[in-house]
Design a protein around this motif. Structure first.
Motif, PDB file in Angstrom:
ATOM      1  N   LEU A 138       0.815  -1.224   0.000  1.00  0.00           N
ATOM      2  CA  LEU A 138       0.000   0.000   0.000  1.00  0.00           C
ATOM      3  C   LEU A 138       0.846   1.270   0.000  1.00  0.00           C
ATOM      4  N   VAL A 139       2.154   1.121   0.083  1.00  0.00           N
ATOM      5  CA  VAL A 139       3.010   2.304   0.190  1.00  0.00           C
ATOM      6  C   VAL A 139       2.861   3.218  -1.029  1.00  0.00           C
ATOM      7  N   VAL A 140       3.042   2.675  -2.226  1.00  0.00           N
ATOM      8  CA  VAL A 140       2.955   3.501  -3.439  1.00  0.00           C
ATOM      9  C   VAL A 140       1.551   4.065  -3.635  1.00  0.00           C
ATOM     10  N   PRO A 141       0.475   3.268  -3.523  1.00  0.00           N
ATOM     11  CA  PRO A 141      -0.863   3.859  -3.652  1.00  0.00           C
ATOM     12  C   PRO A 141      -1.138   4.955  -2.634  1.00  0.00           C
ATOM     13  N   PHE A 142      -0.661   4.777  -1.402  1.00  0.00           N
ATOM     14  CA  PHE A 142      -0.855   5.805  -0.383  1.00  0.00           C
ATOM     15  C   PHE A 142      -0.142   7.097  -0.783  1.00  0.00           C
ATOM     16  N   ILE A 143       1.106   6.982  -1.222  1.00  0.00           N
ATOM     17  CA  ILE A 143       1.873   8.174  -1.567  1.00  0.00           C
ATOM     18  C   ILE A 143       1.249   8.903  -2.755  1.00  0.00           C
ATOM     19  N   ILE A 144       0.803   8.158  -3.744  1.00  0.00           N
ATOM     20  CA  ILE A 144       0.140   8.785  -4.891  1.00  0.00           C
ATOM     21  C   ILE A 144      -1.128   9.507  -4.443  1.00  0.00           C
ATOM     22  N   ALA A 145      -1.913   8.854  -3.585  1.00  0.00           N
ATOM     23  CA  ALA A 145      -3.144   9.471  -3.080  1.00  0.00           C
ATOM     24  C   ALA A 145      -2.837  10.735  -2.285  1.00  0.00           C
ATOM     25  N   GLN A 146      -1.775  10.698  -1.493  1.00  0.00           N
ATOM     26  CA  GLN A 146      -1.398  11.864  -0.695  1.00  0.00           C
ATOM     27  C   GLN A 146      -0.985  13.042  -1.579  1.00  0.00           C
ATOM     28  N   ILE A 147      -0.204  12.773  -2.616  1.00  0.00           N
ATOM     29  CA  ILE A 147       0.221  13.853  -3.514  1.00  0.00           C
ATOM     30  C   ILE A 147      -0.973  14.425  -4.266  1.00  0.00           C
ATOM     31  N   LEU A 148      -1.844  13.543  -4.765  1.00  0.00           N
ATOM     32  CA  LEU A 148      -3.045  14.027  -5.455  1.00  0.00           C
ATOM     33  C   LEU A 148      -3.926  14.845  -4.507  1.00  0.00           C
ATOM     34  N   GLY A 149      -4.025  14.401  -3.266  1.00  0.00           N
ATOM     35  CA  GLY A 149      -4.780  15.174  -2.278  1.00  0.00           C
ATOM     36  C   GLY A 149      -4.176  16.546  -2.063  1.00  0.00           C
ATOM     37  N   GLY A 150      -2.839  16.608  -2.058  1.00  0.00           N
ATOM     38  CA  GLY A 150      -2.168  17.893  -1.917  1.00  0.00           C
ATOM     39  C   GLY A 150      -2.468  18.826  -3.070  1.00  0.00           C
ATOM     40  N   ILE A 151      -2.521  18.283  -4.277  1.00  0.00           N
ATOM     41  CA  ILE A 151      -2.854  19.095  -5.450  1.00  0.00           C
ATOM     42  C   ILE A 151      -4.280  19.638  -5.341  1.00  0.00           C
ATOM     43  N   VAL A 152      -5.209  18.770  -4.994  1.00  0.00           N
ATOM     44  CA  VAL A 152      -6.614  19.186  -4.903  1.00  0.00           C
ATOM     45  C   VAL A 152      -6.813  20.194  -3.773  1.00  0.00           C
ATOM     46  N   GLY A 153      -6.198  19.936  -2.627  1.00  0.00           N
ATOM     47  CA  GLY A 153      -6.324  20.877  -1.514  1.00  0.00           C
ATOM     48  C   GLY A 153      -5.811  22.251  -1.877  1.00  0.00           C
ATOM     49  N   ALA A 154      -4.674  22.290  -2.578  1.00  0.00           N
ATOM     50  CA  ALA A 154      -4.108  23.576  -3.000  1.00  0.00           C
ATOM     51  C   ALA A 154      -5.004  24.264  -4.025  1.00  0.00           C
ATOM     52  N   ALA A 155      -5.595  23.487  -4.921  1.00  0.00           N
ATOM     53  CA  ALA A 155      -6.512  24.076  -5.901  1.00  0.00           C
ATOM     54  C   ALA A 155      -7.724  24.694  -5.211  1.00  0.00           C
ATOM     55  N   LEU A 156      -8.182  24.079  -4.133  1.00  0.00           N
ATOM     56  CA  LEU A 156      -9.311  24.630  -3.383  1.00  0.00           C
ATOM     57  C   LEU A 156      -8.923  25.928  -2.682  1.00  0.00           C
ATOM     58  N   VAL A 157      -7.683  26.015  -2.210  1.00  0.00           N
ATOM     59  CA  VAL A 157      -7.203  27.270  -1.637  1.00  0.00           C
ATOM     60  C   VAL A 157      -7.224  28.371  -2.699  1.00  0.00           C
ATOM     61  N   TRP A 158      -6.760  28.037  -3.881  1.00  0.00           N
ATOM     62  CA  TRP A 158      -6.780  28.998  -4.986  1.00  0.00           C
ATOM     63  C   TRP A 158      -8.200  29.494  -5.255  1.00  0.00           C
ATOM     64  N   LEU A 159      -9.145  28.578  -5.266  1.00  0.00           N
ATOM     65  CA  LEU A 159     -10.533  28.954  -5.513  1.00  0.00           C
ATOM     66  C   LEU A 159     -11.096  29.790  -4.363  1.00  0.00           C
ATOM     67  N   ALA A 160     -10.782  29.388  -3.137  1.00  0.00           N
ATOM     68  CA  ALA A 160     -11.327  30.088  -1.971  1.00  0.00           C
ATOM     69  C   ALA A 160     -10.850  31.537  -1.903  1.00  0.00           C
ATOM     70  N   TYR A 161      -9.618  31.764  -2.352  1.00  0.00           N
ATOM     71  CA  TYR A 161      -9.038  33.109  -2.295  1.00  0.00           C
ATOM     72  C   TYR A 161      -8.987  33.771  -3.678  1.00  0.00           C
ATOM     73  N   MET A 162      -9.820  33.334  -4.581  1.00  0.00           N
ATOM     74  CA  MET A 162      -9.772  33.750  -5.976  1.00  0.00           C
ATOM     75  C   MET A 162      -9.623  35.266  -6.189  1.00  0.00           C
ATOM     76  N   PRO A 163     -10.385  36.130  -5.537  1.00  0.00           N
ATOM     77  CA  PRO A 163     -10.261  37.560  -5.847  1.00  0.00           C
ATOM     78  C   PRO A 163      -8.978  38.202  -5.318  1.00  0.00           C
ATOM     79  N   LEU A 164      -8.280  37.523  -4.411  1.00  0.00           N
ATOM     80  CA  LEU A 164      -7.164  38.160  -3.712  1.00  0.00           C
ATOM     81  C   LEU A 164      -5.818  37.977  -4.398  1.00  0.00           C
ATOM     82  N   TRP A 165      -5.691  36.981  -5.270  1.00  0.00           N
ATOM     83  CA  TRP A 165      -4.396  36.770  -5.924  1.00  0.00           C
ATOM     84  C   TRP A 165      -4.026  37.970  -6.793  1.00  0.00           C
ATOM     85  N   SER A 166      -4.996  38.499  -7.485  1.00  0.00           N
ATOM     86  CA  SER A 166      -4.715  39.631  -8.372  1.00  0.00           C
ATOM     87  C   SER A 166      -4.427  40.912  -7.593  1.00  0.00           C
TER      88      SER A 166
END
Length: 238
Positions: A84-112
């Motif tokens: 389960l090591v490799v599947p876990f690590i892949i899931a964790q990295i993908l989760g990190g990408i999605v979590g960061a994308a949600l931060v981008w969306l949540a703060y959408m007006p402030l980046w500019s």
């Protein structure tokens, strides 16, 4: 629990961790945010409590490692299935990408509204206060050593049901306050790599480079620190 449910829990938990952790950093860094300038205490509390909440949300479905360094350390000790090591690590990295994308969306007006490219990158991935790759790696090794030793030690104590995630959050809060200054305490390859990938691919206003020349430090340092902690802990006579 089934393997697929455990893998999903790692994805979900890491996404929540990054959403709440990077979310507090974005709140502190971005112009016109109501949390702008709240400082390091806010960041460390946000990450610590974000981890606790991520474990509560995902921990009933799996072990809630939410960190490749933790997964590898437990596998090295024989306390986690190697398959389960490799599947876990892949899931964790993908989760990190999605979590960061949600931060981008949540703060959408402030980046500019923000022209600080380092602050924008820091809302996703870590960066050193003083760039010395050897020293930065050592800092990440030490921080992750304490993280994994703390997790392993908590497992040997009698703790009331449901209280463990809060203690893990306090552990990360302590690491952030005491050891986070030099590098921003990634202590988790997925927490850094996933959001760094998101920073690279998302159309974030005013962003600069994703600083890939530094990206190996928050991967190698935590993995080494976790494995050293596992080795040291295995030598303790019980």
């Amino acid at each position: 629990m089934s393997d697929s449910l455990q893998i999903f829990s790692e994805f979900l938990g890491t996404a929540v961790l990054v959403l709440l952790g990077d979310g507090v950093v974005a709140g502190v860094n971005l112009k016109k945010s109501k949390a702008e300038g709240a400082g390091w205490i806010a960041v460390t509390v946000g990450w610590g409590m974000g981890l606790a909440m991520a474990i509560y949300i995902s921990g009933f479905m799996g072990p809630a490692h939410l960190n490749p360094a933790v997964t590898l350390a437990f596998a090295a000790m024989g306390d986690f299935s190697a398959g389960l090591v490799v599947p876990f690590i892949i899931a964790q990295i993908l989760g990190g990408i999605v979590g960061a994308a949600l931060v981008w969306l949540a703060y959408m007006p402030l980046w500019s509204e923000t022209d600080d490219k380092d602050g924008i990158l820091g809302s996703f991935a870590t960066a050193p206060a003083v760039r010395n790759l050897t020293a930065n790696t050592v800092t990440e090794i030490i921080g992750t050593f304490i993280l994994v030793m703390g997790l392993l030690s908590l497992g040997e104590n009698s703790i009331s049901d449901g209280f463990n995630p809060l203690l893990v959050g306090l552990l990360v809060l302590s690491i952030g306050l005491s050891l986070g200054g030099p590098t921003g305490y990634a202590i988790n390859p997925a927490r850094d790599l996933g959001p760094r990938i998101a920073h690279q691919i998302l159309p974030i206003a005013n962003k600069g480079t994703s600083d890939w020349s530094y990206s190996w430090v928050p991967i190698v340092g935590p993995i080494v620190g976790g494995l050293v902690a596992a080795g040291v802990f295995s030598l303790i006579p019980f």
